[in-house]
Design an enzyme around this catalytic site. Structure first.
Site, short mmCIF file in Angstrom:
data_model
loop_
_atom_site.label_atom_id
_atom_site.label_comp_id
_atom_site.label_asym_id
_atom_site.label_seq_id
_atom_site.Cartn_x
_atom_site.Cartn_y
_atom_site.Cartn_z
CB CYS A 1 -2.08 0.74 -9.07
SG CYS A 1 -2.39 2.35 -8.32
CG ASN B 1 -6.21 -7.80 -1.90
OD1 ASN B 1 -6.25 -6.94 -2.77
ND2 ASN B 1 -6.13 -7.51 -0.62
N GLY C 1 -5.07 -5.58 3.25
CA GLY C 1 -4.71 -4.17 3.13
C GLY C 1 -5.29 -3.36 4.26
CE LYS D 1 -2.57 -6.13 -4.18
NZ LYS D 1 -3.09 -4.86 -4.66
CG MET E 1 -2.05 -1.02 1.11
SD MET E 1 -3.22 -0.92 2.48
CE MET E 1 -2.30 -1.72 3.78
CB ALA E 2 1.22 3.90 -2.54
C1 LIG Z 1 -3.87 3.57 0.75
C2 LIG Z 1 -3.76 2.42 -0.21
C3 LIG Z 1 -2.64 2.29 -1.00
C4 LIG Z 1 -2.52 1.22 -1.90
N1 LIG Z 1 -1.38 1.10 -2.63
C5 LIG Z 1 -1.21 -0.01 -3.41
C6 LIG Z 1 0.03 -0.24 -4.08
O1 LIG Z 1 0.98 0.53 -3.97
N2 LIG Z 1 0.13 -1.38 -4.84
C7 LIG Z 1 -0.90 -2.27 -4.97
O2 LIG Z 1 -0.75 -3.28 -5.66
N3 LIG Z 1 -2.08 -2.08 -4.34
C8 LIG Z 1 -2.24 -0.98 -3.56
N4 LIG Z 1 -3.40 -0.82 -2.86
C9 LIG Z 1 -4.44 -1.87 -2.94
C10 LIG Z 1 -4.29 -2.87 -1.81
O3 LIG Z 1 -3.07 -3.57 -1.89
C11 LIG Z 1 -5.43 -3.88 -1.84
O4 LIG Z 1 -5.40 -4.57 -3.08
C12 LIG Z 1 -6.80 -3.22 -1.70
O5 LIG Z 1 -6.78 -2.22 -0.70
C13 LIG Z 1 -7.89 -4.25 -1.36
O6 LIG Z 1 -7.56 -4.95 -0.19
P1 LIG Z 1 -8.21 -4.56 1.27
O7 LIG Z 1 -9.69 -4.59 1.10
O8 LIG Z 1 -7.68 -5.62 2.18
O9 LIG Z 1 -7.73 -3.17 1.60
C14 LIG Z 1 -3.55 0.26 -2.00
C15 LIG Z 1 -4.68 0.41 -1.19
C16 LIG Z 1 -4.80 1.45 -0.31
C17 LIG Z 1 -6.04 1.56 0.56
#
Ligand SMILES: Cc1cc2nc3c(=O)[nH]c(=O)nc-3n(C[C@H](O)[C@H](O)[C@H](O)COP(=O)(O)O)c2cc1C
Length: 324
Positions: free
Chosen positions: A101, A201, A225, A140, A18-19
């Protein structure tokens, strides 16, 4: 499954990249509760080649916490290969390629989930990176671009064919962004399409969710996440549920605040005092939410220039009102 092995164990619950969130201090907080495999924030390959210093800060190996994966984003084969070599040199245990993303900046630059509309380019990038490094390469992705193009199963097959060792799938399309519910049943279609491990995920918030997503999808593990926001212990609880053990309690508030304080200090040390305090602020808001701080206390915590003394009081079991 061995590629996510850590200290001889194969954790089934993995911290999603997560960025702006999964930096070294937060990864360390999560690891404090058990040997979880953790991903870095996404690092754009071009940015890494242009400004190595700030990008390298995001992919430096976690000296205190061992194995972790670096996620790279980009659509240019050469810069992805070069970035992968740099990441390998920094000690990553595996390289993940971002094909999920949805952000305009990334999609506008035509990487992230845009690659799902260009499977040939996606495969060219993945196979070149696989050949360039000796660490495992994973991808991913999302389910597809939109409801009319659910391409994850076929893309996963092509990636498997070119040496990608695992895929993780966020159960939404790009056009859904974060709206609606993640569709776990469609992740099951990806699992059925390939032999490599598949990590599921999307919307896994509780230990029970972690167990359910594995049973619905048949996946090999789960990527978490937002469920970890302000709760670095949650992955440990999810692992308990998956292993069929009694789920350990979240730490009591004073211990939890001492974890937050540790992350705060780590952030100051990692980025430098001012930047570290700024960057860790959103985590403090999430801890406050998880730990039930009143609105006024939460505001005091996230607005003050140096939250250290307030965190210290909370970690000693005092309320902020008592502390004032
Ligand atoms: C703040 C934020 C930043 C994220 N940054 C990335 C990232 O850099 N690379 C990525 O593949 N997914 C990124 N995601 C997506 C998450 O890895 C994940 O796929 C998504 O939030 C769904 O999972 P969750 O419901 O468990 O949060 C980001 C999500 C959030 C909320």
């Amino acid at each position: 499954m061995g590629i996510f092995e850590i200290h001889g164990l194969t954790p089934k619950v993995i911290l999603a990249p997560m960025a702006g969130v999964t930096d070294a201090p937060f990864r360390a907080a999560v690891r404090g509760f058990g040997p979880t495999f953790v991903f870095s924030e996404m690092v754009a390959s071009r940015e890494l080649l242009r400004d190595r210093r700030s990008a390298v800060l995001r992919l430096k190996a976690d000296t205190d916490t061992g194995a972790f994966g670096i996620q790279l984003a980009g659509r240019d084969v050469e810069s992805m290969v070069e970035a992968a070599r740099i990441a390998e040199g920094e000690g990553t245990s595996l390289i993940d390629i971002n094909m999920g993303c949805p952000a305009k900046k990334v999609v506008g630059g035509l990487c992230g989930s845009a690659l799902m509309r260009e499977p040939e380019l996606a495969v060219a990038i993945a196979s070149s990176v696989v050949r360039a490094v000796s660490v495992p390469v994973t991808v991913k992705m999302r389910l597809g671009w939109d409801d009319a193009s659910i391409t994850a199963p076929s893309l996963a097959q092509s990636l498997e064919g070119c040496g990608v060792q695992a895929v993780s799938v966020h159960g939404r399309t790009r056009c859904q962004f974060y709206e609606g519910a993640a569709d776990w049943s469609r992740i099951a279609d990806v699992k059925r399409a390939v032999r490599i491990p598949v990590f599921a995920n999307g919307d896994v918030r509780t230990p029970e969710d972690a167990r359910s997503i594995l049973s619905v999808t048949g996946a090999d593990g789960v990527l978490v996440g937002r469920g970890a926001f302000g709760a670095p212990w949650r992955l440990m609880q999810m692992q308990d549920a998956i292993d069929g053990r009694a789920v350990r309690e979240a730490p009591p508030a004073d211990e939890a605040w001492s974890v937050a304080l540790q992350q705060y200090r780590h952030s100051e040390a990692h980025y430098g005092t001012d930047a570290g305090r700024r960057i860790v602020r959103k985590h403090l808001g999430w801890y406050a939410e998880q730990l039930g701080l009143a609105r006024a206390e939460r505001d005091a915590l996230v607005r003050t220039r140096d939250a250290g003394p307030l965190l210290d009081r909370l970690a000693r079991g005092l309320t902020l009102a008592e502390a004032a």
